[in-house]
Design a protein around this motif. Sequence first.
Motif, mmCIF file in Angstrom:
data_model
loop_
_atom_site.group_PDB
_atom_site.id
_atom_site.type_symbol
_atom_site.label_atom_id
_atom_site.label_comp_id
_atom_site.label_asym_id
_atom_site.label_seq_id
_atom_site.Cartn_x
_atom_site.Cartn_y
_atom_site.Cartn_z
ATOM 1 N N ALA A 2 -6.964 10.067 1.765
ATOM 2 C CA ALA A 2 -6.948 8.967 2.733
ATOM 3 C C ALA A 2 -7.600 9.389 4.040
ATOM 4 N N LEU A 3 -7.351 10.620 4.471
ATOM 5 C CA LEU A 3 -7.993 11.138 5.679
ATOM 6 C C LEU A 3 -9.504 11.208 5.495
ATOM 7 N N VAL A 4 -9.937 11.711 4.356
ATOM 8 C CA VAL A 4 -11.371 11.819 4.080
ATOM 9 C C VAL A 4 -12.016 10.429 4.044
ATOM 10 N N LYS A 5 -11.330 9.475 3.415
ATOM 11 C CA LYS A 5 -11.877 8.116 3.332
ATOM 12 C C LYS A 5 -12.029 7.496 4.717
ATOM 13 N N HIS B 52 -19.715 14.520 -0.051
ATOM 14 C CA HIS B 52 -18.551 15.402 -0.103
ATOM 15 C C HIS B 52 -18.108 15.773 1.309
ATOM 16 N N VAL B 53 -16.835 15.609 1.581
ATOM 17 C CA VAL B 53 -16.253 15.993 2.866
ATOM 18 C C VAL B 53 -15.001 16.818 2.593
ATOM 19 N N ASP B 54 -14.909 17.980 3.226
ATOM 20 C CA ASP B 54 -13.728 18.827 3.127
ATOM 21 C C ASP B 54 -12.794 18.467 4.275
ATOM 22 N N ALA B 55 -11.557 18.110 3.938
ATOM 23 C CA ALA B 55 -10.611 17.692 4.971
ATOM 24 C C ALA B 55 -10.391 18.771 6.023
ATOM 25 N N ARG B 56 -10.522 20.023 5.637
ATOM 26 C CA ARG B 56 -10.332 21.111 6.594
ATOM 27 C C ARG B 56 -11.407 21.088 7.675
ATOM 28 N N ASP C 131 -5.296 11.339 13.986
ATOM 29 C CA ASP C 131 -3.973 10.983 14.504
ATOM 30 C C ASP C 131 -3.372 9.796 13.760
ATOM 31 N N GLN C 132 -4.198 8.840 13.367
ATOM 32 C CA GLN C 132 -3.681 7.703 12.596
ATOM 33 C C GLN C 132 -3.172 8.172 11.240
ATOM 34 N N TRP C 133 -3.940 9.034 10.606
ATOM 35 C CA TRP C 133 -3.512 9.613 9.321
ATOM 36 C C TRP C 133 -2.241 10.437 9.494
ATOM 37 N N LEU C 134 -2.201 11.217 10.571
ATOM 38 C CA LEU C 134 -1.049 12.079 10.830
ATOM 39 C C LEU C 134 0.225 11.265 11.019
ATOM 40 N N ALA C 135 0.110 10.103 11.652
ATOM 41 C CA ALA C 135 1.286 9.248 11.857
ATOM 42 C C ALA C 135 1.876 8.818 10.520
ATOM 43 N N TYR C 136 1.020 8.503 9.557
ATOM 44 C CA TYR C 136 1.503 8.136 8.223
ATOM 45 C C TYR C 136 2.162 9.334 7.535
ATOM 46 N N THR D 21 0.850 -1.188 0.000
ATOM 47 C CA THR D 21 0.000 0.000 0.000
ATOM 48 C C THR D 21 0.888 1.240 0.000
ATOM 49 N N THR D 22 0.592 2.166 -0.891
ATOM 50 C CA THR D 22 1.442 3.344 -1.037
ATOM 51 C C THR D 22 0.988 4.470 -0.114
ATOM 52 N N THR D 23 1.844 5.463 0.024
ATOM 53 C CA THR D 23 1.478 6.612 0.844
ATOM 54 C C THR D 23 0.379 7.461 0.196
ATOM 55 N N HIS D 24 0.172 7.309 -1.108
ATOM 56 C CA HIS D 24 -1.013 7.926 -1.714
ATOM 57 C C HIS D 24 -2.264 7.466 -0.972
ATOM 58 N N GLU D 25 -2.292 6.172 -0.653
ATOM 59 C CA GLU D 25 -3.472 5.563 -0.041
ATOM 60 C C GLU D 25 -3.513 5.734 1.478
ATOM 61 N N LEU D 26 -2.414 6.146 2.082
ATOM 62 C CA LEU D 26 -2.335 6.230 3.537
ATOM 63 C C LEU D 26 -2.203 7.656 4.065
ATOM 64 N N ALA D 27 -1.480 8.517 3.340
ATOM 65 C CA ALA D 27 -1.117 9.827 3.894
ATOM 66 C C ALA D 27 -1.663 11.008 3.110
ATOM 67 N N ALA D 28 -2.317 10.768 1.978
ATOM 68 C CA ALA D 28 -2.888 11.873 1.206
ATOM 69 C C ALA D 28 -4.145 12.402 1.902
#
Length: 301
Positions: A181-184, A197-201, A218-223, A171-178
């Motif tokens: 990925a946070l929105v998903k 539609h969800v705005d990450a902000r 926090d899980q997303w932030l760790a990636y 699994t790439t960082t596209h799928e984990l840290a973009a």
Amino acid sequence: MVYVCFDIGGTLIKHAVYSIDGQLQASGDYQTPLSSKDYFYQRLVEQIKLYEETYTIAGIGLSMPGFIDPKRGHALTAGALYELYDEDILAGIQAGLDKTYPMAIENDANCAALAEQMSGHAVGLENFLLITIGTGIGGAIVLNGQLYRGNTFRAGEFGQMHIDVSKNPYTTTHELAATSALVKAYKVHKQLAESVHVDARDILSEMATNAAVKEVFDQWLAYLAAVIFNASTFFNPEKILLGGGISANPDLLPAIEAQLNKDPSWEGMRCQLLACKYYNEAGLRGALGLIKQATELREEH
């Protein structure tokens, strides 16, 4: 004399006219033509000809997604613009024009780095990285004052890192840290349909009062912090600039720094982290720097 610049995206093509000393003279945008490459070239040529009616053009610079060979003006890939894969972009534009212009083209993340180097937060730096956080993770590398593109123009593909090798080895960082990925992950937590539609902000705002959302963040932030840490170990840069819409949020940078500070190894690899100066204008400003460099080089020879 002016420079005409284009920032080619999957949704919009932005265009602008800059004076020789970099002052914005005119700008606009239009929907990216996706139906055919012929129509893509037609719209670019039409816009250039409109500018020809008012300005004397010294050169044309382009920023676009994908793996770009700037020496040949060739797109090996073009992100979501599949009609433009393996395409000689500059030749295609020149074929529709009556006049011959100096032209230059570069990958969009590299253009963002040029913009920061020219008049942004990397002025005077010899070694820095730019990491974009958006639908995917993008990047650019500047070493000894020059863009480093790699053997096949793929340097800076930080989104291809594998950082969860025990659970998700491929699994790439596209799928984990973009940002996507946070929105998903947020949608999964909230049991929202993919179409919502969800705005990450907004996620960053909600986490202040919702512990469960904070855990998702926090899980997303760790990636994301792992991407930044690993990039720093590769290049030991003076500065890492963060781009993408979410990087403009004032809460993000302190959160990243707090996460990195948990790692005792960060002290030895520490560098300055800063949000990019340019956001919406990064591609255009980078294209300007690109064509200025190209024309100045021609004049020297």
